[in-house]
Design a protein around this motif. Structure first.
Motif, PDB file in Angstrom:
ATOM      1  N   ASP A 768       0.810  -1.225   0.000  1.00  0.00           N
ATOM      2  CA  ASP A 768       0.000   0.000   0.000  1.00  0.00           C
ATOM      3  C   ASP A 768       0.841   1.271   0.000  1.00  0.00           C
ATOM      4  O   ASP A 768       0.409   2.304  -0.521  1.00  0.00           O
ATOM      5  CB  ASP A 768      -0.930   0.018   1.220  1.00  0.00           C
ATOM      6  CG  ASP A 768      -1.891  -1.160   1.213  1.00  0.00           C
ATOM      7  OD1 ASP A 768      -2.159  -1.690   0.116  1.00  0.00           O
ATOM      8  OD2 ASP A 768      -2.356  -1.560   2.297  1.00  0.00           O
ATOM      9  N   LEU A 775       5.212   9.593  -4.645  1.00  0.00           N
ATOM     10  CA  LEU A 775       4.025  10.451  -4.610  1.00  0.00           C
ATOM     11  C   LEU A 775       4.327  11.793  -3.938  1.00  0.00           C
ATOM     12  O   LEU A 775       3.896  12.847  -4.413  1.00  0.00           O
ATOM     13  CB  LEU A 775       2.882   9.746  -3.869  1.00  0.00           C
ATOM     14  CG  LEU A 775       2.286   8.516  -4.551  1.00  0.00           C
ATOM     15  CD1 LEU A 775       1.248   7.853  -3.647  1.00  0.00           C
ATOM     16  CD2 LEU A 775       1.641   8.890  -5.879  1.00  0.00           C
ATOM     17  N   SER A 780       2.039  14.653  -5.767  1.00  0.00           N
ATOM     18  CA  SER A 780       0.775  14.039  -6.177  1.00  0.00           C
ATOM     19  C   SER A 780      -0.327  14.403  -5.185  1.00  0.00           C
ATOM     20  O   SER A 780      -0.084  14.595  -3.989  1.00  0.00           O
ATOM     21  CB  SER A 780       0.927  12.512  -6.244  1.00  0.00           C
ATOM     22  OG  SER A 780      -0.338  11.892  -6.404  1.00  0.00           O
ATOM     23  N   SER A 781      -1.567  14.511  -5.675  1.00  0.00           N
ATOM     24  CA  SER A 781      -2.713  14.821  -4.817  1.00  0.00           C
ATOM     25  C   SER A 781      -3.028  13.686  -3.851  1.00  0.00           C
ATOM     26  O   SER A 781      -3.719  13.876  -2.850  1.00  0.00           O
ATOM     27  CB  SER A 781      -3.950  15.119  -5.676  1.00  0.00           C
ATOM     28  OG  SER A 781      -4.265  14.006  -6.486  1.00  0.00           O
ATOM     29  N   GLU A 782      -2.515  12.463  -4.146  1.00  0.00           N
ATOM     30  CA  GLU A 782      -2.760  11.319  -3.263  1.00  0.00           C
ATOM     31  C   GLU A 782      -1.806  11.310  -2.065  1.00  0.00           C
ATOM     32  O   GLU A 782      -2.054  10.612  -1.079  1.00  0.00           O
ATOM     33  CB  GLU A 782      -2.577  10.014  -4.042  1.00  0.00           C
ATOM     34  CG  GLU A 782      -3.534   9.847  -5.221  1.00  0.00           C
ATOM     35  CD  GLU A 782      -3.263   8.566  -5.985  1.00  0.00           C
ATOM     36  OE1 GLU A 782      -2.636   7.665  -5.408  1.00  0.00           O
ATOM     37  OE2 GLU A 782      -3.670   8.463  -7.162  1.00  0.00           O
ATOM     38  N   MET A 785      -3.050  12.229   1.805  1.00  0.00           N
ATOM     39  CA  MET A 785      -3.871  11.210   2.445  1.00  0.00           C
ATOM     40  C   MET A 785      -3.042   9.993   2.841  1.00  0.00           C
ATOM     41  O   MET A 785      -3.210   9.432   3.922  1.00  0.00           O
ATOM     42  CB  MET A 785      -5.009  10.807   1.502  1.00  0.00           C
ATOM     43  CG  MET A 785      -5.935   9.740   2.093  1.00  0.00           C
ATOM     44  SD  MET A 785      -6.639  10.216   3.708  1.00  0.00           S
ATOM     45  CE  MET A 785      -7.716  11.543   3.181  1.00  0.00           C
ATOM     46  N   LYS A 786      -2.108   9.578   1.969  1.00  0.00           N
ATOM     47  CA  LYS A 786      -1.282   8.406   2.284  1.00  0.00           C
ATOM     48  C   LYS A 786      -0.355   8.696   3.462  1.00  0.00           C
ATOM     49  O   LYS A 786      -0.152   7.844   4.330  1.00  0.00           O
ATOM     50  CB  LYS A 786      -0.473   7.990   1.048  1.00  0.00           C
ATOM     51  CG  LYS A 786      -1.302   7.224   0.019  1.00  0.00           C
ATOM     52  CD  LYS A 786      -0.454   6.243  -0.760  1.00  0.00           C
ATOM     53  CE  LYS A 786      -1.304   5.341  -1.633  1.00  0.00           C
ATOM     54  NZ  LYS A 786      -0.528   4.261  -2.253  1.00  0.00           N
TER      55      LYS A 786
END
Length: 931
Positions: A768, A775, A780-782, A785-786
């Motif tokens: 995951d 990122l 990155s926009s992700e 959250m990660k």
């Protein structure tokens, strides 16, 4: 006699002064009236001028239309060439123009050739006095004198209306014709007089040679020669005149306007007397008022003289009556004061009872939730319990605010003065808020100047209360950035006194000037939407303001919307030591390490009537090794203690109980033993309750809900035991610590569960979070959250270095700042170190299934049923049992279904796991043979 003479002179002065005032008022009124009269005349002259101009424009336009109509008839005549052929055309014109009575066509000799009135045909109108010569040339319209009668055929008859003949020459095909129109005088003047809108206004239209052509005054004879007044002559020479004139022994405010293109003079006249009627009315009324005032003044002077004589006689009686009134008023005030004191006492008693009733259940909620946190819980239960405990603490804070407010309202706020270290205040606030700020991604800075005194004397509890409120508000209303607590030396008065400045600044939502004006009112907040969004009672800042004022300071607030707020205050302190201190620090997060004191060997008598409170207090005492005996009321407590007084080291005594209260029980015990420590353990938290408990012979006072730290500390002090002061301390995070097994063993129930969760973490790091570095680096926009998810996962499993690296990056994201290379390097190294640590543990082997441990179908059925019962009860299933079941289920069910069950169990999603397990039970039915 001399006194009476002096009094008489005083009366004469009053009369003279009043006469002077009357004369002054009359003169001023007369002067004002003359100005008002002149202003009224000028105003109405302007009105007359306005109407004259308006009517002149309308009349000019009307005669232009008539001239245009005559020209149109000439054009028609030029086309048809015979006047006798114009009958229909003239009828159409007459129907469209109601103010035209008839239209006639004359030859060059001024004989009527054709007329809309057949009686006029053949009449000779060749008379210069009938149609005087035009002012300019013969083609311009000529206006005759108004005629009496129906038409030219019967001029000698008395007609019902007048008419005005108008003549204009029209050249047609080399011949000169004259077009004559008879204008209805009454219709014409009524049409224009309507625009005057004034009952006493008159409209006249006069030919430039003085002949009256139209008039709105029915008494004026049309056609008569108007007397050439100065205003008329001025208008003929200048085109306009304005002023007052006399006509037939009456005065008028007149305005004359000479029309363009036509030899006509338009006059508007306003009746002078009627115009000034309102002014005359005001003048009469004012004189009546003046007369009334003069008469009233004379009467008042007479009354004054009479009353003066009477006053001397009544003066002594008046003073006697005044003394009686003062005595009666004093009696009423004393009675009102007693009533207020009774009401205030009742309010205080109500607050005390309310506090007691609320704190009793709060004690059970807080105590049981704290004790339950030490029992084995799954993640969801622990989360719920943490929220319950936090909400209860918040409710307790609200109760304390209300009690503080009641003390302030009753003027009973008391301050304590004792020595304390400023550094301890900062440390206490850091310990209280550091984790909360870190969880919100905010930076907390605590700055203390190097020249501060180290030890001062004041009420440290109240200072901490004010600063705690400021920091709580800053935390509540700040979503990004930082909060700074600053303590500075503002002024060193001498070696024993100094003025210190305290301030808390944030980068939050800020406030407008209107909102700032409301924040120190009780039960009020800056905006009604604030309570809905952020919560709070609106009492905190009001309490802080009163506390600071009681300590001799004043709170200052500086704020700007969307930029932040600063709360500050200055206080004067007594200084005990000037040794320099330095506690400048920045805080993001500090984990809590709980340590319970060892109080074994102590035997406590707990006197408490509430069953839940008995259980809560007993469990709190037993967890640190204290032996507890319980009494259900004061009488039972006295009996138990007196039966074996050597057995008990101390007594925890509730105050309000049935049969016998804690106060009575304490007094009886004190008659037999003056030394045994008795600690009041009660929901009564008012200052008066503490004083009453001390007066009854108790040693200490603890309010409910019970603070376990304070409970253990009080017991240790009363029993002369060292090491019982604190139940928790904070240790600095070792950022180099990759995996904290001590933390894992404390929070997880077994090693099997620890290895299972670590194995899952190892899998997630590769599956995951394998691309998390790329990122973050690629923005990155992700990534946010990660990072946030990995921060929580690593923190919950004791991966401190990785959790700290993620926390720093998460804070940068929340503050919308760039991620520096150093943060990326820290993230990469912490992931690699954690992977290496997990690899050494050989988690795959520890989580592998022992394939040799097979079981029969009946045994498998029993194990599955056992797992089902534990899932229904939300209990943890040990890893070994899970492994055996997974291995043996492979003989009956496909691997994919087993994997789904395993994932649900690993993620503690018990509802989902129960659903899958029941599908497996139904599918296997435990009757079919293995596949």
């Amino acid at each position: 006699m001399n006194k009476l003479h002096q009094d008489s002179r005083w009366i004469y002065k009053v009369i003279a002064f009043m006469l002077f005032i009357i004369i002054f008022i009359v003169g001023g009124v007369m002067f004002s009236l003359s100005i008002l009269k002149e202003e009224s005349i000028q105003t109405h002259l302007k009105i007359a001028d306005f109407h004259a101009n308006t009517l002149s424009d309308q009349i000019t336009q009307t005669f232009k239309n008539i001239s245009f109509t005559i020209d149109t008839i000439g054009s028609i005549l030029a086309t048809k060439k015979d006047p006798l052929l114009l009958g229909d055309d003239l009828e159409n014109i007459l129907s469209d123009s109601p103010y035209i009575r008839s239209i006639s066509i004359l030859n060059s000799q001024k004989v009527i050739l054709y007329s809309s009135n057949p009686k006029n045909i053949g009449i000779d109108l060749k008379r210069d006095d009938f149609y005087p010569k035009p002012m300019f040339d013969k083609t311009i319209m000529r206006f005759s004198s108004p005629k009496k009668g129906k038409d030219f055929s019967n001029l000698q008859e008395d007609g019902h209306s007048n008419f005005l003949p108008i003549l204009k020459m029209i050249p047609v095909n080399g011949e000169n014709y004259y077009i004559e129109m008879s204008i209805n005088s009454d219709y014409f003047i009524n049409r224009f007089a309507k625009n005057l809108q004034n009952d006493f206004a008159n409209l006249d239209v006069i030919r430039t040679d003085g002949v009256l052509l139209f008039s709105s005054n029915k008494f004026n004879l049309l056609g008569q020669q108007v007397e050439p007044s100065n205003l008329i002559q001025e208008s003929l020479s200048k085109g306009k005149s304005l002023g007052i004139e006399s006509i037939k022994k009456r005065q008028y405010l007149s305005a004359y306007i000479l029309t363009d293109n036509f030899p006509l003079n338009v006059s508007v006249q306003l009746d002078y007397e009627q115009t000034l009627a309102s002014w005359e009315y005001k003048r009469r009324n004012i004189f009546l008022i003046i007369t009334f005032l003069v008469s009233l003044s004379v009467i008042l002077v007479g009354i004054l003289i009479y009353r003066y004589k009477k006053e001397k006689e009544q003066e002594i009686e008046f003073h006697k009556r005044e003394i009686k009134i003062k005595k009666r008023s004093l009696s009423v005030q004393i009675k009102a004061k007693k009533t207020a004191e009774v009401a205030n006492k009742a309010k205080s008693q109500f607050l005390a009872n309310m506090s007691h009733e609320i704190r009793t259940p709060m004690n059970a909620i807080l105590g049981l939730s704290e004790l339950m946190q030490e029992t084995p819980l799954d993640a969801k239960q622990k989360d719920f319990l943490t929220k319950i405990h936090g909400a209860s603490r918040m409710l307790l804070g609200i109760i304390n605010d209300i009690l503080d407010f009641s003390k302030i309202d009753a003027g009973k706020l008391e301050l304590e003065h004792r020595s304390f270290e400023l550094e301890s205040v900062v440390a206490q606030l850091k310990a209280l808020f550091s984790t909360q700020f870190a969880n919100k991604g905010l930076l907390l800075k605590c700055i203390g100047a190097s020249d501060l005194p180290s030890v001062v004397v004041s009420d440290v509890f109240r200072i901490e209360q004010v600063l705690t409120n400021f920091l709580s508000n800053a935390l509540k209303f700040t979503s990004k950035g930082q909060v700074i607590l600053t303590i500075e030396l503002k002024k060193k008065i001498d070696d024993k006194r100094a003025i210190l400045s305290f301030s808390v600044s944030d980068t939050g939502i800020g406030m407008s000037q209107e909102e700032l004006s409301k924040i120190f009112f009780a039960f009020s907040q800056a905006d009604s939407s604030t309570t809905r969004k952020f919560g709070g009672t609106g009492l905190g800042l009001m309490i802080c303001e009163k506390i600071v004022e009681a300590m001799g300071g004043k709170i200052q607030v500086h704020s700007k919307e969307n930029e932040g707020t600063t709360f500050s205050f200055d206080l004067e302190f007594e200084v005990e030591s000037w040794e320099p201190i330095n506690h400048t620090n920045e805080v993001m997060a500090e984990p809590e390490v709980f340590e319970l004191p060892d109080l074994k060997g102590i035997h406590i008598l707990l006197v408490e009537d509430n069953e839940i409170n008995q259980e809560v207090a007993s469990m709190m005492l037993q967890r640190v090794g204290i032996e507890v005996s319980v009494a259900n009321n004061g009488k039972e407590g006295v009996e138990i203690y007196l039966s074996n007084p050597e057995k008990f080291c101390a007594i925890l005594m509730d105050l309000q109980m049935p049969i016998m209260s804690g106060y009575e029980a304490t007094q009886i015990i004190r008659e037999h033993n003056k030394e045994v420590p008795i600690i009041a353990l009660t929901a009564a938290a008012m200052i008066e309750d503490r004083k009453k408990a001390m007066a009854a012979g108790m040693n200490e006072h603890l309010s409910k809900p019970i603070d376990t730290n304070e409970l253990y500390e009080k017991i240790a002090q009363c029993c002369n035991i060292k090491g019982g002061k604190a139940i928790q301390k904070r240790e600095s995070v070792q950022t180099s610590e990759v995996l904290d097994f001590k933390f894992l063993k404390k929070n997880l129930s077994s090693e099997e569960l620890i290895y299972k969760l670590l194995f899952k973490l190892e899998t997630q790091l590769s599956r995951d979070f394998g691309d998390i570095l790329e990122l973050v680096e690629s923005k990155s926009s992700e990534a946010p959250m990660k990072i946030h998810t990995l921060k929580g996962v690593s923190g919950n499993l004791g991966a401190k270095a990785l959790a700290l690296a993620c926390t720093n990056i998460d804070a940068k994201y929340k503050a919308k700042e760039e991620i520096p290379p150093s943060s990326l390097n820290a993230l990469e190294s912490s992931i690699e170190m954690l992977k290496a640590e997990l690899k050494i543990l050989d988690l795959a082997t520890k989580n592998s299934v022992n394939s040799e441990e097979k079981c029969s179908k009946e045994e498998l059925q029993e194990r599955v049923a056992d797992i089902e019962m534990k899932l229904v009860a939300n209990k943890i299933v040990d890893v070994k049992t899970q492994k055996i079941v997974y291995e043996n289920l492979s003989d009956y069910i496909d691997a994919k279904t087993i994997q789904h069950l395993k994932e649900a169990m690993d993620d503690l999603e018990y509802e989902k796991a129960l659903e899958i397990l029941r599908e497996i039970i139904e599918k296997i039915n435990f009757k079919s043979e293995p596949k």
